[in-house]
Scaffold this motif. Structure first.
Motif, PDB file in Angstrom:
ATOM      1  N   VAL A  79      16.241  33.700 -23.188  1.00  0.00           N
ATOM      2  CA  VAL A  79      17.554  33.585 -23.825  1.00  0.00           C
ATOM      3  C   VAL A  79      17.407  33.286 -25.317  1.00  0.00           C
ATOM      4  CG1 VAL A  79      19.716  32.284 -23.825  1.00  0.00           C
ATOM      5  CG2 VAL A  79      18.622  32.860 -21.675  1.00  0.00           C
ATOM      6  N   ALA A  80      16.425  32.476 -25.690  1.00  0.00           N
ATOM      7  CA  ALA A  80      16.230  32.151 -27.105  1.00  0.00           C
ATOM      8  C   ALA A  80      15.860  33.402 -27.903  1.00  0.00           C
ATOM      9  CB  ALA A  80      15.162  31.077 -27.257  1.00  0.00           C
ATOM     10  N   VAL A  81      15.017  34.247 -27.336  1.00  0.00           N
ATOM     11  CA  VAL A  81      14.635  35.488 -28.028  1.00  0.00           C
ATOM     12  C   VAL A  81      15.845  36.409 -28.140  1.00  0.00           C
ATOM     13  CG1 VAL A  81      13.188  37.551 -27.885  1.00  0.00           C
ATOM     14  CG2 VAL A  81      12.233  35.321 -27.297  1.00  0.00           C
ATOM     15  N   LEU A  82      16.622  36.498 -27.090  1.00  0.00           N
ATOM     16  CA  LEU A  82      17.825  37.322 -27.128  1.00  0.00           C
ATOM     17  C   LEU A  82      18.803  36.815 -28.191  1.00  0.00           C
ATOM     18  CD1 LEU A  82      19.439  39.644 -25.879  1.00  0.00           C
ATOM     19  CD2 LEU A  82      20.351  38.008 -24.245  1.00  0.00           C
ATOM     20  N   LEU A  83      18.993  35.502 -28.263  1.00  0.00           N
ATOM     21  CA  LEU A  83      19.883  34.943 -29.289  1.00  0.00           C
ATOM     22  C   LEU A  83      19.334  35.181 -30.689  1.00  0.00           C
ATOM     23  CD1 LEU A  83      21.240  31.589 -27.848  1.00  0.00           C
ATOM     24  CD2 LEU A  83      22.510  33.645 -28.406  1.00  0.00           C
ATOM     25  N   ALA A  84      18.016  35.122 -30.857  1.00  0.00           N
ATOM     26  CA  ALA A  84      17.422  35.393 -32.172  1.00  0.00           C
ATOM     27  C   ALA A  84      17.732  36.821 -32.615  1.00  0.00           C
ATOM     28  CB  ALA A  84      15.918  35.158 -32.127  1.00  0.00           C
ATOM     29  N   VAL A  85      17.654  37.761 -31.698  1.00  0.00           N
ATOM     30  CA  VAL A  85      17.975  39.154 -32.022  1.00  0.00           C
ATOM     31  C   VAL A  85      19.459  39.278 -32.380  1.00  0.00           C
ATOM     32  CG1 VAL A  85      18.134  41.486 -31.057  1.00  0.00           C
ATOM     33  CG2 VAL A  85      16.107  40.084 -30.615  1.00  0.00           C
ATOM     34  N   VAL A  86      20.324  38.622 -31.618  1.00  0.00           N
ATOM     35  CA  VAL A  86      21.760  38.667 -31.907  1.00  0.00           C
ATOM     36  C   VAL A  86      22.046  38.074 -33.288  1.00  0.00           C
ATOM     37  CG1 VAL A  86      24.003  37.723 -31.209  1.00  0.00           C
ATOM     38  CG2 VAL A  86      22.457  38.675 -29.495  1.00  0.00           C
ATOM     39  N   ILE A  87      21.379  36.978 -33.621  1.00  0.00           N
ATOM     40  CA  ILE A  87      21.577  36.342 -34.934  1.00  0.00           C
ATOM     41  C   ILE A  87      21.156  37.277 -36.049  1.00  0.00           C
ATOM     42  CG2 ILE A  87      20.763  34.474 -36.435  1.00  0.00           C
ATOM     43  CD1 ILE A  87      20.616  32.748 -33.851  1.00  0.00           C
ATOM     44  N   ILE A  88      20.013  37.907 -35.901  1.00  0.00           N
ATOM     45  CA  ILE A  88      19.525  38.825 -36.938  1.00  0.00           C
ATOM     46  C   ILE A  88      20.497  39.984 -37.123  1.00  0.00           C
ATOM     47  CG2 ILE A  88      17.704  40.497 -37.467  1.00  0.00           C
ATOM     48  CD1 ILE A  88      15.749  38.468 -36.156  1.00  0.00           C
TER      49      ILE A  88
ATOM     50  N   LEU B 294      31.811  32.147 -34.927  1.00  0.00           N
ATOM     51  CA  LEU B 294      31.025  32.552 -33.773  1.00  0.00           C
ATOM     52  C   LEU B 294      29.540  32.603 -34.117  1.00  0.00           C
ATOM     53  CD1 LEU B 294      31.071  33.484 -30.839  1.00  0.00           C
ATOM     54  CD2 LEU B 294      31.335  35.828 -31.676  1.00  0.00           C
ATOM     55  N   THR B 295      29.206  33.063 -35.309  1.00  0.00           N
ATOM     56  CA  THR B 295      27.810  33.083 -35.742  1.00  0.00           C
ATOM     57  C   THR B 295      27.259  31.673 -35.829  1.00  0.00           C
ATOM     58  OG1 THR B 295      28.185  35.127 -36.979  1.00  0.00           O
ATOM     59  CG2 THR B 295      26.237  33.843 -37.566  1.00  0.00           C
TER      60      THR B 295
ATOM     61  N   VAL C 215      24.108  30.195 -33.645  1.00  0.00           N
ATOM     62  CA  VAL C 215      22.941  29.585 -34.288  1.00  0.00           C
ATOM     63  C   VAL C 215      22.712  28.170 -33.756  1.00  0.00           C
ATOM     64  CG1 VAL C 215      22.052  28.750 -36.499  1.00  0.00           C
ATOM     65  CG2 VAL C 215      23.052  31.021 -36.339  1.00  0.00           C
ATOM     66  N   LEU C 216      23.778  27.411 -33.541  1.00  0.00           N
ATOM     67  CA  LEU C 216      23.634  26.062 -32.979  1.00  0.00           C
ATOM     68  C   LEU C 216      23.053  26.100 -31.561  1.00  0.00           C
ATOM     69  CD1 LEU C 216      26.902  24.333 -34.211  1.00  0.00           C
ATOM     70  CD2 LEU C 216      24.562  23.840 -34.925  1.00  0.00           C
ATOM     71  N   VAL C 217      23.531  27.019 -30.747  1.00  0.00           N
ATOM     72  CA  VAL C 217      22.992  27.156 -29.391  1.00  0.00           C
ATOM     73  C   VAL C 217      21.525  27.550 -29.442  1.00  0.00           C
ATOM     74  CG1 VAL C 217      23.143  28.523 -27.268  1.00  0.00           C
ATOM     75  CG2 VAL C 217      25.214  27.639 -28.323  1.00  0.00           C
ATOM     76  N   PHE C 218      21.175  28.442 -30.362  1.00  0.00           N
ATOM     77  CA  PHE C 218      19.778  28.843 -30.540  1.00  0.00           C
ATOM     78  C   PHE C 218      18.919  27.637 -30.909  1.00  0.00           C
ATOM     79  CE2 PHE C 218      16.416  30.424 -33.427  1.00  0.00           C
ATOM     80  CZ  PHE C 218      15.700  31.179 -32.522  1.00  0.00           C
ATOM     81  N   GLY C 219      19.423  26.803 -31.805  1.00  0.00           N
ATOM     82  CA  GLY C 219      18.689  25.599 -32.196  1.00  0.00           C
ATOM     83  C   GLY C 219      18.470  24.652 -31.036  1.00  0.00           C
ATOM     84  N   VAL C 220      19.489  24.497 -30.206  1.00  0.00           N
ATOM     85  CA  VAL C 220      19.364  23.619 -29.032  1.00  0.00           C
ATOM     86  C   VAL C 220      18.347  24.190 -28.044  1.00  0.00           C
ATOM     87  CG1 VAL C 220      20.610  22.779 -27.003  1.00  0.00           C
ATOM     88  CG2 VAL C 220      21.649  22.602 -29.257  1.00  0.00           C
ATOM     89  N   LEU C 221      18.304  25.508 -27.916  1.00  0.00           N
ATOM     90  CA  LEU C 221      17.371  26.130 -26.975  1.00  0.00           C
ATOM     91  C   LEU C 221      15.919  26.027 -27.425  1.00  0.00           C
ATOM     92  CD1 LEU C 221      19.283  29.330 -25.862  1.00  0.00           C
ATOM     93  CD2 LEU C 221      18.743  27.335 -24.484  1.00  0.00           C
ATOM     94  N   ILE C 222      15.664  26.137 -28.735  1.00  0.00           N
ATOM     95  CA  ILE C 222      14.263  26.105 -29.180  1.00  0.00           C
ATOM     96  C   ILE C 222      13.784  24.704 -29.538  1.00  0.00           C
ATOM     97  CG2 ILE C 222      14.338  28.471 -30.024  1.00  0.00           C
ATOM     98  CD1 ILE C 222      14.196  27.264 -32.880  1.00  0.00           C
ATOM     99  N   ALA C 223      14.692  23.734 -29.642  1.00  0.00           N
ATOM    100  CA  ALA C 223      14.302  22.379 -30.051  1.00  0.00           C
ATOM    101  C   ALA C 223      13.244  21.754 -29.161  1.00  0.00           C
ATOM    102  CB  ALA C 223      15.527  21.481 -30.149  1.00  0.00           C
ATOM    103  N   PRO C 224      13.331  21.833 -27.830  1.00  0.00           N
ATOM    104  CA  PRO C 224      12.326  21.163 -26.999  1.00  0.00           C
ATOM    105  C   PRO C 224      10.997  21.929 -26.878  1.00  0.00           C
ATOM    106  CG  PRO C 224      14.056  22.067 -25.604  1.00  0.00           C
ATOM    107  CD  PRO C 224      14.447  22.319 -27.032  1.00  0.00           C
ATOM    108  N   THR C 225      10.917  23.130 -27.420  1.00  0.00           N
ATOM    109  CA  THR C 225       9.687  23.909 -27.304  1.00  0.00           C
ATOM    110  C   THR C 225       8.687  23.494 -28.377  1.00  0.00           C
ATOM    111  OG1 THR C 225      10.467  25.661 -28.772  1.00  0.00           O
ATOM    112  CG2 THR C 225      11.003  25.885 -26.434  1.00  0.00           C
ATOM    113  N   SER C 226       7.447  23.898 -28.213  1.00  0.00           N
ATOM    114  CA  SER C 226       6.427  23.583 -29.219  1.00  0.00           C
ATOM    115  C   SER C 226       6.748  24.283 -30.541  1.00  0.00           C
ATOM    116  CB  SER C 226       5.041  23.976 -28.724  1.00  0.00           C
ATOM    117  OG  SER C 226       4.983  25.361 -28.453  1.00  0.00           O
TER     118      SER C 226
END
Length: 71
Positions: free
Chosen positions: A7-16, A33-34, A38-49
């Motif tokens: 989902v994070a990769v999909l959101l990154a593509v949508v953001i771009i 909406l953008t 972006v906020l949802v994307f940040g929440v999704l990648i925050a706990p990852t390395s």
């Protein structure tokens, strides 16, 4: 064969794709909406390395700016 989509990769593509649009072609709703995406994307990648690496890099950058700006 099972296809999984991160989902994070999909959101990154949508953001771009959304940010490549011309600025004057966006409505206020479109801009809000953008921001939400972006906020949802940040929440999704925050706990990852990767997210932790970004956090550390931004923290070091902020510390260097604060040390440069102080007398």
């Amino acid at each position: 064969m099972v296809l999984s989509i991160n989902v994070a990769v999909l959101l990154a593509v949508v953001i771009i794709v959304r940010l490549r649009r011309r600025t004057h072609a966006r409505s206020r709703f479109d801009e809000k909406l953008t921001v939400v995406i972006v906020l949802v994307f940040g929440v999704l990648i925050a706990p990852t390395s990767f997210g932790q690496g970004i956090l550390n890099a931004v923290g070091q950058f902020a510390r260097s700016l604060s040390q440069t700006g102080s007398p």
